[in-house]
Write a protein that holds these residues in place. Structure first.
Motif, PDB file in Angstrom:
ATOM      1  N   TRP A 128       0.804  -1.217   0.000  1.00  0.00           N
ATOM      2  CA  TRP A 128       0.000   0.000   0.000  1.00  0.00           C
ATOM      3  C   TRP A 128       0.843   1.275   0.000  1.00  0.00           C
ATOM      4  N   VAL A 129       2.143   1.178   0.220  1.00  0.00           N
ATOM      5  CA  VAL A 129       2.979   2.374   0.281  1.00  0.00           C
ATOM      6  C   VAL A 129       3.204   2.905  -1.128  1.00  0.00           C
ATOM      7  N   LYS A 130       2.962   4.186  -1.318  1.00  0.00           N
ATOM      8  CA  LYS A 130       3.080   4.836  -2.614  1.00  0.00           C
ATOM      9  C   LYS A 130       4.534   5.271  -2.864  1.00  0.00           C
ATOM     10  N   PHE A 131       4.855   5.410  -4.131  1.00  0.00           N
ATOM     11  CA  PHE A 131       6.186   5.872  -4.507  1.00  0.00           C
ATOM     12  C   PHE A 131       6.013   6.976  -5.540  1.00  0.00           C
ATOM     13  N   GLY A 132       6.560   8.156  -5.244  1.00  0.00           N
ATOM     14  CA  GLY A 132       6.431   9.280  -6.159  1.00  0.00           C
ATOM     15  C   GLY A 132       7.681  10.121  -6.190  1.00  0.00           C
ATOM     16  N   ILE A 133       7.807  10.906  -7.257  1.00  0.00           N
ATOM     17  CA  ILE A 133       9.013  11.705  -7.481  1.00  0.00           C
ATOM     18  C   ILE A 133       8.619  13.102  -7.940  1.00  0.00           C
ATOM     19  N   SER A 134       9.408  14.091  -7.501  1.00  0.00           N
ATOM     20  CA  SER A 134       9.155  15.490  -7.837  1.00  0.00           C
ATOM     21  C   SER A 134      10.303  16.029  -8.691  1.00  0.00           C
ATOM     22  N   PRO A 135      10.254  15.835 -10.009  1.00  0.00           N
ATOM     23  CA  PRO A 135      11.372  16.253 -10.852  1.00  0.00           C
ATOM     24  C   PRO A 135      11.348  17.742 -11.146  1.00  0.00           C
ATOM     25  N   PHE A 136      12.439  18.232 -11.685  1.00  0.00           N
ATOM     26  CA  PHE A 136      12.478  19.574 -12.267  1.00  0.00           C
ATOM     27  C   PHE A 136      11.353  19.666 -13.298  1.00  0.00           C
ATOM     28  N   GLY A 137      10.702  20.824 -13.389  1.00  0.00           N
ATOM     29  CA  GLY A 137       9.465  20.931 -14.146  1.00  0.00           C
ATOM     30  C   GLY A 137       9.554  20.680 -15.627  1.00  0.00           C
ATOM     31  N   VAL A 138      10.730  20.918 -16.235  1.00  0.00           N
ATOM     32  CA  VAL A 138      10.889  20.727 -17.676  1.00  0.00           C
ATOM     33  C   VAL A 138      11.595  19.392 -17.924  1.00  0.00           C
ATOM     34  N   TRP A 139      10.903  18.464 -18.554  1.00  0.00           N
ATOM     35  CA  TRP A 139      11.516  17.182 -18.923  1.00  0.00           C
ATOM     36  C   TRP A 139      12.511  17.403 -20.059  1.00  0.00           C
TER      37      TRP A 139
ATOM     38  N   ALA B  26      14.810  20.429 -28.557  1.00  0.00           N
ATOM     39  CA  ALA B  26      15.855  19.418 -28.431  1.00  0.00           C
ATOM     40  C   ALA B  26      15.323  17.997 -28.491  1.00  0.00           C
ATOM     41  N   HIS B  27      14.007  17.822 -28.333  1.00  0.00           N
ATOM     42  CA  HIS B  27      13.413  16.477 -28.331  1.00  0.00           C
ATOM     43  C   HIS B  27      11.989  16.588 -28.839  1.00  0.00           C
ATOM     44  N   PRO B  28      11.574  15.747 -29.772  1.00  0.00           N
ATOM     45  CA  PRO B  28      10.223  15.879 -30.350  1.00  0.00           C
ATOM     46  C   PRO B  28       9.103  15.672 -29.348  1.00  0.00           C
ATOM     47  N   ASP B  29       9.369  14.973 -28.256  1.00  0.00           N
ATOM     48  CA  ASP B  29       8.338  14.747 -27.244  1.00  0.00           C
ATOM     49  C   ASP B  29       8.368  15.787 -26.134  1.00  0.00           C
ATOM     50  N   GLY B  30       9.230  16.789 -26.258  1.00  0.00           N
ATOM     51  CA  GLY B  30       9.364  17.790 -25.209  1.00  0.00           C
ATOM     52  C   GLY B  30       8.279  18.846 -25.247  1.00  0.00           C
ATOM     53  N   SER B  31       8.322  19.734 -24.271  1.00  0.00           N
ATOM     54  CA  SER B  31       7.332  20.801 -24.124  1.00  0.00           C
ATOM     55  C   SER B  31       7.758  22.041 -24.900  1.00  0.00           C
ATOM     56  N   ASP B  32       6.792  22.887 -25.211  1.00  0.00           N
ATOM     57  CA  ASP B  32       7.048  24.116 -25.966  1.00  0.00           C
ATOM     58  C   ASP B  32       7.554  25.194 -25.007  1.00  0.00           C
ATOM     59  N   THR B  33       8.745  24.939 -24.460  1.00  0.00           N
ATOM     60  CA  THR B  33       9.343  25.811 -23.445  1.00  0.00           C
ATOM     61  C   THR B  33      10.813  26.026 -23.779  1.00  0.00           C
ATOM     62  N   ARG B  34      11.432  26.887 -22.992  1.00  0.00           N
ATOM     63  CA  ARG B  34      12.863  27.138 -23.134  1.00  0.00           C
ATOM     64  C   ARG B  34      13.555  27.047 -21.778  1.00  0.00           C
ATOM     65  N   GLY B  35      13.265  25.997 -21.063  1.00  0.00           N
ATOM     66  CA  GLY B  35      13.900  25.764 -19.775  1.00  0.00           C
ATOM     67  C   GLY B  35      15.338  25.333 -19.964  1.00  0.00           C
ATOM     68  N   GLY B  36      16.258  25.966 -19.238  1.00  0.00           N
ATOM     69  CA  GLY B  36      17.677  25.776 -19.483  1.00  0.00           C
ATOM     70  C   GLY B  36      18.295  24.534 -18.896  1.00  0.00           C
TER      71      GLY B  36
END
Length: 606
Positions: free
Chosen positions: A268-279, A284-294
């Motif tokens: 029952w224990v959950k596992f989660g992660i809090s990454p930097f907001g821009v994957w 730079a990657h076709p699956d990426g977001s329309d952002t300019r995070g450095g």
């Protein structure tokens, strides 16, 4: 975690996002977004299920304890004030940092006591804080996620200050020095095994609800600095991957290993992660977001959070979206929409930068607008099936009530309580309904309910908490209307009756009450129902006794809790807390088993 902190000393703790870092060039031929992006929140009723959390950071005493010199009693009082403030704000989860830098806020045979707890690493505080932290959170209906920083070993590289039982003393070959810090080498199988063992130890010995990682995997890049992991790369790279792919594989192996270990230890224990907001940026990657995070997490931290979701290695993703709605390089709405399309049927919670409202930044002045944070929460709710909640960094910032935003949560957005979202991939079996519900009404106002827990469900789960609903005569409630929830009451004892006292009932008004059970993963049972005389809400009746009749306890309540006295509908409902018992005038109660899918079936979707 990646955050800008007030104060020169704290500013050195975390890598900052500068405009120069964010200004990575974007290809002029980048494809437009595939789906429309919602930028204006859509008005909607408050959700019945929503995670509402806060991070409580212990590294450098950011949140708790506020000083290294506090006594255990002072530490306990400070933590309780933080929990009470979280509960008052309408939250239902805390993410408490129990291992900030290969050290422990709990008694451990694997790593030393934290210096941020005792003032000196390895010094015994004379008590084990973790059971207290967990129990007091549960007492207030707050889910407890144990927050680990997996790879950080020390905030500096001065090893003589490390405690004798720090892992560096036995295995200096496990570690890297980078930008003035001591880090575990993610490329070593022995390191992955040690980190997994540390987490398994906590999951096995303590009653945590979740295991939580922050955004620190491989270190944030520093100009002119290189990660010295050549030997590990040469020794543990049988597939001859590139350095970047090999590093991502190292992190992937840790995530999968931790997931499998948690499931095998306590399902029952959950596992989660809090990454930097821009994957990744789309340029730079076709699956990426329309952002300019450095500093995208995929390329700079070697953290492929999208893959973790695809593989089902984590139960929730909690990206740190600390930018405002008007920040052009990384607009909040754009990034939020990207995550809604890339969550792969796992929970998406959003990390909000409450601390940003306390800054005097010139790069993102929208944070000076008190409407910004509430606007983000409303925008999250515009994706009712994709976004499952919000978590705020951090507790001290939220308690400071910046721009009165915490008041806005308490009085408006979080006015009504919320059940936590279910995780059907972990458990989809609801618990059994409570039994033997008894109602007492004293003098026509105070209503006391008492009931017995139901038997264990088919999967062995029993009630972990109870939900108490109240409806007035003639009301037509909907299944998702949390305004009718009086309380979400944790089950604090395993045996005996449970009880609840409604002190907000009005003289002369008749009510119907419904009690359901929640299991550990928040699946909800069918309702057990009872009403005061004359209620048209259902077939179960309670006949009021003569007011002058002697007060008699309907059952042995354990514990009896009192409804919150602050305003909800009328009065603000919330999570119930233990209180003293309240005697009531005994009433005669007739209970019947439900035979048809009538009002209650429509109400609860059964």
């Amino acid at each position: 975690m990646l955050r800008t902190l007030t104060g020169a000393a704290l500013a050195l703790l975390f890598p900052l996002i500068s405009l120069a870092q964010l200004a990575a060039p974007q290809s002029p031929g980048a494809a437009p977004a595939k789906t429309p992006i919602i930028t204006t929140p859509i008005p909607s009723a408050p959700p019945k299920r929503e995670l509402r959390g806060v991070w409580i950071a212990t590294v450098e005493n950011i949140d708790w304890p506020s000083q290294r010199t506090l006594t255990p009693e002072q530490q306990r009082r400070e933590y309780l004030r933080m929990l009470d403030a979280s509960q008052a704000a309408g939250l239902n989860a805390v993410f408490v940092q129990v291992r900030p830098a290969s050290d422990a806020f709990y008694r451990s045979e694997l790593e030393p006591w934290s210096k941020w707890l005792t003032g000196q690493q390895g010094k015994d505080p004379g008590w084990d804080p973790l059971p207290f932290l967990i129990e007091e959170s549960h007492r207030r209906g707050l889910e407890f996620h144990a927050w680990f920083n997996p790879y950080r070993a020390s905030m500096d590289s001065v090893t003589r200050r490390l405690a004798p039982n720090h892992p560096y003393r036995q295995h200096p070959e496990w570690f890297l020095r980078y930008a003035g810090k001591l880090l575990y080498n993610p490329g070593l199988p022995e390191v992955r095994q040690h980190i997994t063992r540390v987490i398994q130890d906590v999951v096995r010995r303590y009653d945590v609800d979740g295991v939580h990682f922050d955004d620190y995997f491989y270190p944030y890049p520093e100009p002119g600095k290189a990660i010295q992991d050549e030997q590990a790369y040469a020794r543990y790279n049988p597939e001859r991957l590139s350095v970047a792919d090999w590093r991502r594989q190292n992190v992937n192996q840790l995530i999968q290993q931790v997931h499998d270990t948690i499931v095998a230890t306590k399902r029952w224990v959950k596992f989660g992660i809090s990454p930097f907001g821009v994957w990744m940026n789309r340029s730079a990657h076709p699956d990426g977001s329309d952002t300019r995070g450095g500093q995208p997490s995929y390329s700079n931290l070697y953290a492929d959070s999208r893959k973790w979701l695809q593989e089902g290695w984590i139960d929730y993703i909690l990206p740190q979206l600390y930018w405002s709605s008007n920040f052009k390089l990384v607009p909040y709405a754009t990034l939020l929409e990207w995550w809604t399309r890339n969550r792969f049927e796992r929970h998406l919670y959003v990390g909000h930068g409450a601390y940003r409202m306390l800054e005097s930044t010139r790069s993102d002045t929208t944070w000076r607008n008190p409407r910004e944070l509430p606007r983000q929460v409303r925008l999250n709710r515009s994706y009712p099936t994709e976004v499952s909640g919000s978590v705020f960094f951090s507790a001290r910032s939220l308690m400071a009530n910046p721009l009165r935003t915490t008041d806005s949560l308490r009085r408006n957005l979080y006015r009504y309580p919320a059940l936590l979202p279910t995780m059907p991939w972990k458990d989809a079996v609801p618990p059994r309904a409570p039994e033997k519900l008894v109602l007492n009404r004293a003098g026509g106002t105070v209503v006391a309910l008492a009931w017995q827990p139901g038997p264990a469900a088919a999967d062995g789960d029993s009630a972990h908490a109870y939900v108490i609903y109240r409806f007035g005569r003639g009301e037509q409630p909907t299944p998702d209307n949390p305004a009718r929830i009086l309380a979400i009451q944790p089950r604090l004892t395993r045996a005996g009756a449970a009880a609840y006292v409604d002190t907000t009932a009005r003289w002369g008004q008749e009510y119907a009450y419904y009690v359901t059970a929640l299991d550990r993963l928040h699946n909800e049972s069918r309702p057990l129902r009872v009403s005061t005389l004359g209620s048209a809400a259902g077939p179960v009746l309670a006949e009021a006794a003569t007011p002058a009749a002697p007060a008699t306890a309907a059952a042995t309540p354990a514990p009896v809790v009192t409804a919150p006295t602050t305003a909800a509908a009328p009065g603000r409902p919330g999570t119930a807390r233990p209180a003293t018992t309240t005697a009531g005038t005994k009433t005669k109660v007739v209970t019947k088993k439900k035979k048809k899918r009538g009002f209650f079936g429509r109400l609860f979707g059964r």
